[in-house]
Design a protein around this motif. Sequence first.
Motif, PDB file in Angstrom:
ATOM      1  N   LYS A 136      52.775  37.911  -2.855  1.00 46.54           N
ATOM      2  CA  LYS A 136      51.806  37.725  -1.779  1.00 46.54           C
ATOM      3  C   LYS A 136      51.297  36.281  -1.672  1.00 46.54           C
ATOM      4  N   ASP A 137      50.843  35.675  -2.761  1.00 44.96           N
ATOM      5  CA  ASP A 137      50.276  34.325  -2.704  1.00 44.96           C
ATOM      6  C   ASP A 137      51.312  33.288  -2.274  1.00 44.96           C
ATOM      7  N   ILE A 138      52.513  33.409  -2.787  1.00 45.86           N
ATOM      8  CA  ILE A 138      53.571  32.463  -2.428  1.00 45.86           C
ATOM      9  C   ILE A 138      53.954  32.643  -0.965  1.00 45.86           C
ATOM     10  N   ALA A 139      54.097  33.882  -0.518  1.00 42.11           N
ATOM     11  CA  ALA A 139      54.479  34.150   0.867  1.00 42.11           C
ATOM     12  C   ALA A 139      53.422  33.630   1.842  1.00 42.11           C
ATOM     13  N   ILE A 140      52.162  33.895   1.558  1.00 43.42           N
ATOM     14  CA  ILE A 140      51.087  33.437   2.439  1.00 43.42           C
ATOM     15  C   ILE A 140      51.067  31.915   2.500  1.00 43.42           C
ATOM     16  N   THR A 141      51.226  31.272   1.365  1.00 43.07           N
ATOM     17  CA  THR A 141      51.230  29.808   1.329  1.00 43.07           C
ATOM     18  C   THR A 141      52.404  29.240   2.130  1.00 43.07           C
ATOM     19  N   ALA A 142      53.592  29.779   1.921  1.00 45.07           N
ATOM     20  CA  ALA A 142      54.776  29.268   2.618  1.00 45.07           C
ATOM     21  C   ALA A 142      54.655  29.425   4.126  1.00 45.07           C
ATOM     22  N   VAL A 143      54.194  30.579   4.582  1.00 41.58           N
ATOM     23  CA  VAL A 143      54.074  30.806   6.020  1.00 41.58           C
ATOM     24  C   VAL A 143      52.943  29.960   6.610  1.00 41.58           C
ATOM     25  N   ALA A 144      51.849  29.819   5.888  1.00 41.22           N
ATOM     26  CA  ALA A 144      50.759  28.955   6.368  1.00 41.22           C
ATOM     27  C   ALA A 144      51.239  27.514   6.506  1.00 41.22           C
ATOM     28  N   PHE A 145      52.029  27.039   5.539  1.00 40.55           N
ATOM     29  CA  PHE A 145      52.597  25.686   5.637  1.00 40.55           C
ATOM     30  C   PHE A 145      53.465  25.567   6.889  1.00 40.55           C
ATOM     31  N   ALA A 146      54.278  26.568   7.160  1.00 43.07           N
ATOM     32  CA  ALA A 146      55.151  26.527   8.338  1.00 43.07           C
ATOM     33  C   ALA A 146      54.332  26.543   9.634  1.00 43.07           C
ATOM     34  N   ILE A 147      53.316  27.389   9.685  1.00 49.84           N
ATOM     35  CA  ILE A 147      52.500  27.494  10.902  1.00 49.84           C
ATOM     36  C   ILE A 147      51.809  26.174  11.201  1.00 49.84           C
ATOM     37  N   LEU A 157      48.987  19.533   3.072  1.00 53.92           N
ATOM     38  CA  LEU A 157      48.003  19.219   2.035  1.00 53.92           C
ATOM     39  C   LEU A 157      46.650  19.858   2.329  1.00 53.92           C
ATOM     40  N   ILE A 158      46.225  19.801   3.572  1.00 56.60           N
ATOM     41  CA  ILE A 158      44.956  20.433   3.958  1.00 56.60           C
ATOM     42  C   ILE A 158      45.043  21.941   3.767  1.00 56.60           C
ATOM     43  N   CYS A 159      46.164  22.517   4.179  1.00 55.44           N
ATOM     44  CA  CYS A 159      46.408  23.952   4.008  1.00 55.44           C
ATOM     45  C   CYS A 159      46.343  24.336   2.526  1.00 55.44           C
ATOM     46  N   TRP A 160      47.033  23.562   1.709  1.00 55.63           N
ATOM     47  CA  TRP A 160      47.034  23.833   0.273  1.00 55.63           C
ATOM     48  C   TRP A 160      45.605  23.781  -0.272  1.00 55.63           C
ATOM     49  N   TYR A 161      44.830  22.780   0.131  1.00 55.10           N
ATOM     50  CA  TYR A 161      43.464  22.635  -0.368  1.00 55.10           C
ATOM     51  C   TYR A 161      42.627  23.859   0.019  1.00 55.10           C
ATOM     52  N   VAL A 162      42.710  24.256   1.269  1.00 51.83           N
ATOM     53  CA  VAL A 162      41.933  25.405   1.735  1.00 51.83           C
ATOM     54  C   VAL A 162      42.384  26.677   1.018  1.00 51.83           C
ATOM     55  N   LEU A 163      43.687  26.876   0.907  1.00 50.77           N
ATOM     56  CA  LEU A 163      44.177  28.080   0.235  1.00 50.77           C
ATOM     57  C   LEU A 163      43.809  28.098  -1.244  1.00 50.77           C
ATOM     58  N   ASN A 191      41.394  26.430  -2.890  1.00 56.78           N
ATOM     59  CA  ASN A 191      39.984  26.304  -3.271  1.00 56.78           C
ATOM     60  C   ASN A 191      39.045  27.247  -2.532  1.00 56.78           C
ATOM     61  N   VAL A 192      39.486  27.789  -1.409  1.00 56.95           N
ATOM     62  CA  VAL A 192      38.571  28.586  -0.610  1.00 56.95           C
ATOM     63  C   VAL A 192      39.025  30.031  -0.458  1.00 56.95           C
ATOM     64  N   LEU A 193      40.286  30.235  -0.105  1.00 59.59           N
ATOM     65  CA  LEU A 193      40.700  31.569   0.296  1.00 59.59           C
ATOM     66  C   LEU A 193      41.322  32.419  -0.814  1.00 59.59           C
ATOM     67  N   ILE A 194      42.429  31.989  -1.382  1.00 56.06           N
ATOM     68  CA  ILE A 194      43.123  32.877  -2.301  1.00 56.06           C
ATOM     69  C   ILE A 194      43.291  32.292  -3.702  1.00 56.06           C
ATOM     70  N   ASN A 195      42.685  31.190  -3.969  1.00 60.01           N
ATOM     71  CA  ASN A 195      42.738  30.579  -5.309  1.00 60.01           C
ATOM     72  C   ASN A 195      44.170  30.452  -5.838  1.00 60.01           C
ATOM     73  N   ILE A 196      45.042  29.973  -4.992  1.00 60.18           N
ATOM     74  CA  ILE A 196      46.428  29.789  -5.410  1.00 60.18           C
ATOM     75  C   ILE A 196      46.526  28.539  -6.274  1.00 60.18           C
ATOM     76  N   SER A 197      47.314  28.607  -7.307  1.00 60.90           N
ATOM     77  CA  SER A 197      47.383  27.471  -8.222  1.00 60.90           C
ATOM     78  C   SER A 197      48.212  26.341  -7.624  1.00 60.90           C
ATOM     79  N   THR A 198      47.992  25.140  -8.115  1.00 63.39           N
ATOM     80  CA  THR A 198      48.754  23.975  -7.680  1.00 63.39           C
ATOM     81  C   THR A 198      50.227  24.166  -7.982  1.00 63.39           C
ATOM     82  N   TYR A 199      50.545  24.776  -9.089  1.00 64.05           N
ATOM     83  CA  TYR A 199      51.926  25.008  -9.479  1.00 64.05           C
ATOM     84  C   TYR A 199      52.666  25.838  -8.415  1.00 64.05           C
ATOM     85  N   ILE A 200      52.037  26.916  -7.990  1.00 62.81           N
ATOM     86  CA  ILE A 200      52.658  27.779  -6.968  1.00 62.81           C
ATOM     87  C   ILE A 200      52.777  27.017  -5.674  1.00 62.81           C
TER      88      ILE A 200
END
Length: 175
Positions: free
Chosen positions: A113-124, A158-164, A166-175
């Motif tokens: 879930k976290d990887i999929a949401i991040t990848a699609v958010a980056f694409a959008i 980068l902005i997407c990564w920061y929001v995801l 630190n704010v929304l899903i606490n996804i790690s930098t590694y992922i």
Amino acid sequence: IMTIGIYNIIDRKYIIIENEEFKTHWWRTGLRPFAVLFLVFHYYLEKPASIIIIGAVSLAFILMDLSKILSKSTQELLTKRIKTIFRKGEEEKFSSMSAFLVGTFIVLLLFEKDIAITAVAFAIFGDLFSKIFGLGFGKHPIFDKTLEGTLAYFGAVLICWYVLSNVLINISTYI
């Protein structure tokens, strides 16, 4: 809100885009943020339910593309009479909308879930900002894209990564 903001920025000429194809099909770029709804569904619903939703939307676009490709009368209707649906060059092939939806479906289906949401958010958001900034400010070509659009993509990611992270899903930098 983002779609209205994008429309206002372009309409009020804060960013001037001279590309005629974009002027005709601006709504395709403006609607891209609505794809975030797929991410919301995927985050809050069970995986099978969210996959069914994105799968149904993807299938609808694929069927529209297939009918356009296989039927000359449908192709004429969708590309000549209703000119704003498909871009030039999409008459006899699958549209970028279908490619995006199928790609989103595959990513949400196959990945955690976290990887999929991040990848699609980056694409959008990456695609959205690279298109607007590339067309509005692009002066330095890189193949068939621009340096400015590429930098806008990177900035949006980068902005997407920061929001995801630190704010929304606490996804790690590694992922």
